[in-house]
Design a protein around this motif. Structure first.
Motif: not given
Length: 163
Positions: A8-14, A72-84
């Motif tokens: 949750r702490q990363d949310l503003p940076a994302v 920490e500084v958030v340098l990058g992000c992505l979301q992974l969704t696993y689909i059956p």
């Protein structure tokens, strides 16, 4: 560099990364709305979804790591969704969304590392395919994905639903 699930702490940076991919925004300048909070909580509660970040933090464990996260500084992000799915002999596929690297850190290999780590995560889970979509306007991103071995194999369609 640390590759980990977002807290949750990363949310503003994302949100800062997603708000403007061409400028470095101060995460403190963004308003984290109720809808953002709900979406972040839903991603965290769903075993088929992960919001992942790449940070500049030192690789520590335990209490020391928790204390370091504040710096920490958030340098990058992505979301992974696993689909059956039934195709590909019932293997899951991983959908990659919201890929961003801080504007002032692009060209340094961080994006390739972020995607490599995400692909390895999907492979370890048993996924048979990693897929993503990218806006037609993001031509530099398209060249980046192609350099990583992604192929333009399908034409995508979206239908925006108005509330």
């Amino acid at each position: 560099m640390i590759f980990r699930e977002a807290t949750r702490q990363d949310l503003p940076a994302v949100l800062a990364l997603l708000a403007d991919e061409d400028t470095v925004l101060d995460p403190a300048s963004l308003v984290v709305g109720e809808a953002h909070e709900r979406a972040f909580a839903a991603i965290g509660a769903d075993p088929r979804n992960e919001m992942l970040v790449l940070t500049d933090g030192p690789s520590r464990t335990g209490e020391a790591a928790e204390a370091d996260k504040a710096d920490e500084v958030v340098l990058g992000c992505l979301q992974l969704t696993y689909i059956p799915g039934l195709g590909r002999d019932g293997q899951e596929r991983a959908l990659v969304e919201a890929v961003r690297i801080r504007a002032d850190r692009r060209g340094s290999g961080l994006g390739a590392e972020l995607m490599r780590l995400a692909t390895e995560r999907a492979r370890a889970r048993g996924c048979g395919l990693v897929q993503l979509t990218s806006s037609k306007r993001r031509t530099a991103a398209h060249r980046f994905y192609e350099r990583l071995g992604f192929a333009r194999s399908h034409e995508g369609f979206k239908l925006h639903l108005e509330s």
